[in-house]
Design a protein around this motif. Sequence first.
Motif, PDB file in Angstrom:
ATOM      1  N   ARG A   7       5.735  -5.864   4.398  1.00  0.00           N
ATOM      2  CA  ARG A   7       5.579  -4.525   3.826  1.00  0.00           C
ATOM      3  C   ARG A   7       6.838  -3.690   4.015  1.00  0.00           C
ATOM      4  NH1 ARG A   7       0.152  -5.148   5.725  1.00  0.00           N
ATOM      5  NH2 ARG A   7       0.716  -4.191   7.728  1.00  0.00           N
ATOM      6  N   LEU A   8       7.455  -3.817   5.188  1.00  0.00           N
ATOM      7  CA  LEU A   8       8.690  -3.074   5.449  1.00  0.00           C
ATOM      8  C   LEU A   8       9.813  -3.555   4.531  1.00  0.00           C
ATOM      9  CD1 LEU A   8      10.081  -0.936   7.197  1.00  0.00           C
ATOM     10  CD2 LEU A   8      10.666  -2.754   8.814  1.00  0.00           C
ATOM     11  N   SER A   9       9.921  -4.863   4.353  1.00  0.00           N
ATOM     12  CA  SER A   9      10.947  -5.414   3.464  1.00  0.00           C
ATOM     13  C   SER A   9      10.718  -4.966   2.024  1.00  0.00           C
ATOM     14  CB  SER A   9      10.939  -6.942   3.551  1.00  0.00           C
ATOM     15  OG  SER A   9      11.190  -7.383   4.866  1.00  0.00           O
ATOM     16  N   LEU A  10       9.450  -4.970   1.604  1.00  0.00           N
ATOM     17  CA  LEU A  10       9.127  -4.534   0.242  1.00  0.00           C
ATOM     18  C   LEU A  10       9.475  -3.071   0.043  1.00  0.00           C
ATOM     19  CD1 LEU A  10       7.860  -5.116  -2.512  1.00  0.00           C
ATOM     20  CD2 LEU A  10       5.624  -4.555  -1.516  1.00  0.00           C
ATOM     21  N   ALA A  11       9.159  -2.235   1.032  1.00  0.00           N
ATOM     22  CA  ALA A  11       9.494  -0.816   0.930  1.00  0.00           C
ATOM     23  C   ALA A  11      11.003  -0.610   0.861  1.00  0.00           C
ATOM     24  CB  ALA A  11       8.909  -0.057   2.132  1.00  0.00           C
ATOM     25  N   PHE A  12      11.750  -1.401   1.644  1.00  0.00           N
ATOM     26  CA  PHE A  12      13.211  -1.287   1.621  1.00  0.00           C
ATOM     27  C   PHE A  12      13.761  -1.661   0.248  1.00  0.00           C
ATOM     28  CE2 PHE A  12      17.366  -3.401   2.134  1.00  0.00           C
ATOM     29  CZ  PHE A  12      18.096  -2.318   2.592  1.00  0.00           C
ATOM     30  N   ILE A  14      12.171  -1.551  -2.634  1.00  0.00           N
ATOM     31  CA  ILE A  14      11.781  -0.519  -3.602  1.00  0.00           C
ATOM     32  C   ILE A  14      12.709   0.694  -3.500  1.00  0.00           C
ATOM     33  CG2 ILE A  14       9.970   1.125  -4.192  1.00  0.00           C
ATOM     34  CD1 ILE A  14       7.939  -1.019  -3.450  1.00  0.00           C
ATOM     35  N   LEU A  15      13.005   1.110  -2.271  1.00  0.00           N
ATOM     36  CA  LEU A  15      13.924   2.241  -2.098  1.00  0.00           C
ATOM     37  C   LEU A  15      15.320   1.901  -2.592  1.00  0.00           C
ATOM     38  CD1 LEU A  15      12.879   3.594   1.419  1.00  0.00           C
ATOM     39  CD2 LEU A  15      12.557   4.709  -0.790  1.00  0.00           C
ATOM     40  N   LEU A  16      15.761   0.685  -2.313  1.00  0.00           N
ATOM     41  CA  LEU A  16      17.101   0.263  -2.723  1.00  0.00           C
ATOM     42  C   LEU A  16      17.258   0.318  -4.240  1.00  0.00           C
ATOM     43  CD1 LEU A  16      19.718  -0.865  -1.392  1.00  0.00           C
ATOM     44  CD2 LEU A  16      18.883  -3.148  -1.932  1.00  0.00           C
ATOM     45  N   VAL A  17      16.187  -0.007  -4.970  1.00  0.00           N
ATOM     46  CA  VAL A  17      16.231   0.018  -6.425  1.00  0.00           C
ATOM     47  C   VAL A  17      15.981   1.417  -6.967  1.00  0.00           C
ATOM     48  CG1 VAL A  17      15.132  -0.852  -8.525  1.00  0.00           C
ATOM     49  CG2 VAL A  17      15.548  -2.401  -6.608  1.00  0.00           C
ATOM     50  N   ALA A  18      15.040   2.134  -6.354  1.00  0.00           N
ATOM     51  CA  ALA A  18      14.595   3.400  -6.923  1.00  0.00           C
ATOM     52  C   ALA A  18      15.550   4.558  -6.669  1.00  0.00           C
ATOM     53  CB  ALA A  18      13.207   3.754  -6.370  1.00  0.00           C
ATOM     54  N   VAL A  19      16.185   4.586  -5.493  1.00  0.00           N
ATOM     55  CA  VAL A  19      17.012   5.733  -5.142  1.00  0.00           C
ATOM     56  C   VAL A  19      18.179   5.929  -6.123  1.00  0.00           C
ATOM     57  CG1 VAL A  19      18.590   6.665  -3.404  1.00  0.00           C
ATOM     58  CG2 VAL A  19      16.345   5.793  -2.720  1.00  0.00           C
ATOM     59  N   PRO A  20      18.980   4.891  -6.439  1.00  0.00           N
ATOM     60  CA  PRO A  20      20.059   5.113  -7.412  1.00  0.00           C
ATOM     61  C   PRO A  20      19.551   5.574  -8.782  1.00  0.00           C
ATOM     62  CG  PRO A  20      20.385   3.048  -6.243  1.00  0.00           C
ATOM     63  CD  PRO A  20      19.018   3.518  -5.908  1.00  0.00           C
ATOM     64  N   LEU A  21      18.408   5.019  -9.220  1.00  0.00           N
ATOM     65  CA  LEU A  21      17.852   5.428 -10.504  1.00  0.00           C
ATOM     66  C   LEU A  21      17.411   6.882 -10.460  1.00  0.00           C
ATOM     67  CD1 LEU A  21      15.709   2.288 -11.425  1.00  0.00           C
ATOM     68  CD2 LEU A  21      18.078   2.789 -12.014  1.00  0.00           C
ATOM     69  N   ALA A  22      16.793   7.276  -9.346  1.00  0.00           N
ATOM     70  CA  ALA A  22      16.354   8.664  -9.214  1.00  0.00           C
ATOM     71  C   ALA A  22      17.539   9.619  -9.197  1.00  0.00           C
ATOM     72  CB  ALA A  22      15.518   8.827  -7.946  1.00  0.00           C
ATOM     73  N   ILE A  23      18.625   9.229  -8.533  1.00  0.00           N
ATOM     74  CA  ILE A  23      19.820  10.073  -8.495  1.00  0.00           C
ATOM     75  C   ILE A  23      20.380  10.271  -9.893  1.00  0.00           C
ATOM     76  CG2 ILE A  23      22.224  10.157  -7.717  1.00  0.00           C
ATOM     77  CD1 ILE A  23      21.325   8.844  -5.118  1.00  0.00           C
ATOM     78  N   VAL A  24      20.429   9.201 -10.685  1.00  0.00           N
ATOM     79  CA  VAL A  24      20.940   9.302 -12.049  1.00  0.00           C
ATOM     80  C   VAL A  24      20.067  10.232 -12.887  1.00  0.00           C
ATOM     81  CG1 VAL A  24      21.322   8.025 -14.186  1.00  0.00           C
ATOM     82  CG2 VAL A  24      22.088   7.065 -12.009  1.00  0.00           C
ATOM     83  N   LEU A  25      18.746  10.064 -12.795  1.00  0.00           N
ATOM     84  CA  LEU A  25      17.846  10.885 -13.598  1.00  0.00           C
ATOM     85  C   LEU A  25      17.917  12.357 -13.201  1.00  0.00           C
ATOM     86  CD1 LEU A  25      14.690   8.591 -13.855  1.00  0.00           C
ATOM     87  CD2 LEU A  25      16.351   9.120 -15.637  1.00  0.00           C
ATOM     88  N   VAL A  26      17.990  12.627 -11.902  1.00  0.00           N
ATOM     89  CA  VAL A  26      18.090  14.019 -11.457  1.00  0.00           C
ATOM     90  C   VAL A  26      19.426  14.622 -11.893  1.00  0.00           C
ATOM     91  CG1 VAL A  26      18.208  15.531  -9.438  1.00  0.00           C
ATOM     92  CG2 VAL A  26      16.506  13.701  -9.532  1.00  0.00           C
ATOM     93  N   ALA A  27      20.505  13.861 -11.744  1.00  0.00           N
ATOM     94  CA  ALA A  27      21.817  14.363 -12.148  1.00  0.00           C
ATOM     95  C   ALA A  27      21.894  14.604 -13.652  1.00  0.00           C
ATOM     96  CB  ALA A  27      22.911  13.383 -11.717  1.00  0.00           C
ATOM     97  N   SER A  28      21.113  13.845 -14.426  1.00  0.00           N
ATOM     98  CA  SER A  28      21.168  13.991 -15.877  1.00  0.00           C
ATOM     99  C   SER A  28      20.520  15.275 -16.374  1.00  0.00           C
ATOM    100  CB  SER A  28      20.491  12.797 -16.550  1.00  0.00           C
ATOM    101  OG  SER A  28      19.088  12.828 -16.360  1.00  0.00           O
ATOM    102  N   VAL A  29      19.809  15.982 -15.506  1.00  0.00           N
ATOM    103  CA  VAL A  29      19.230  17.270 -15.893  1.00  0.00           C
ATOM    104  C   VAL A  29      19.862  18.398 -15.091  1.00  0.00           C
ATOM    105  CG1 VAL A  29      17.039  16.341 -16.719  1.00  0.00           C
ATOM    106  CG2 VAL A  29      17.300  16.857 -14.294  1.00  0.00           C
ATOM    107  N   SER A  30      21.122  18.212 -14.710  1.00  0.00           N
ATOM    108  CA  SER A  30      21.847  19.244 -13.979  1.00  0.00           C
ATOM    109  C   SER A  30      22.135  20.427 -14.897  1.00  0.00           C
ATOM    110  CB  SER A  30      23.155  18.673 -13.425  1.00  0.00           C
ATOM    111  OG  SER A  30      23.938  19.687 -12.832  1.00  0.00           O
TER     112      SER A  30
END
Length: 262
Positions: A7-12, A14-30
């Motif tokens: 579960r810990l590995s899976l969470a890691f 998911i975060l590794l994939v999701a965080v960069p995508l979230a940063i891009v999406l948030v930055a795109s509505v700056s």
Amino acid sequence: MRGPVIRLSLAFVILLVAVPLAIVLVASVSGGERLTFPPESLSLNPYRALVGNDEIRAALGRSLIVGFQVVALSLIAGVPAAIALVRFRFRFRFGLGIYMILGVATPLIASAFAFLALFTQMGALGALWPISVGITIVNLPFLMFSVASSLFSLDPRLEEAAATLGAEGVQTFLFVTLPGIMPGILSGTLMVFVLGISEFVISLLLFTINIQTLPIAMFASMRGPPPPEVAAAAGLYVLAAVLVVITLTSLKSTEQFFYRAD
């Protein structure tokens, strides 16, 4: 002990994939005039600027053309090749299969330089189709793998039943085989389309000033402080990737791609 570790590995992951995508999406509505993270305010102005930027809009149109050309070339070459390699036994079959996947196995920069030398010799630089051909050669195995996995999952008794009922080979293919492998064709098509519109290395070596695709235009904009429309373009790529994943999941093509039915 194994459960918490998994579960810990899976969470890691998911975060590794999701965080960069979230940063891009948030930055795109700056809402600022320049791209910052975290943004000072949220706004859709970057997307409005993207639509209003003639250069970026034209580059997006060229990338879409390349994507559709890659899809057409991949379907023409990949579907028959996958069927032949899976369903027929012939001399040099294994060698042909290895040859067909060399594009994805070869380092991308080496393939790009080879395409540059070839198309320069042909005098073909300055058009979009050399970029499309190069991207197709590199990414063709993704469609072939997807179609092949659907073929492995297709019950051969369905085709045998159609033949028993008097269907000819063409009829069996059109009304039994083709519908059966359509999820694999659709998933492979979506994958090569996204790879086609986002390919950078091949486009970088084969483009001219008049045929910049969107990845090249984005790269050129990064020489100074990145404008917000670049983040909006990156946001479009992320949204396209999310749409592809949702579509593949709804088609249950991920199971067909990774698992072979016994």
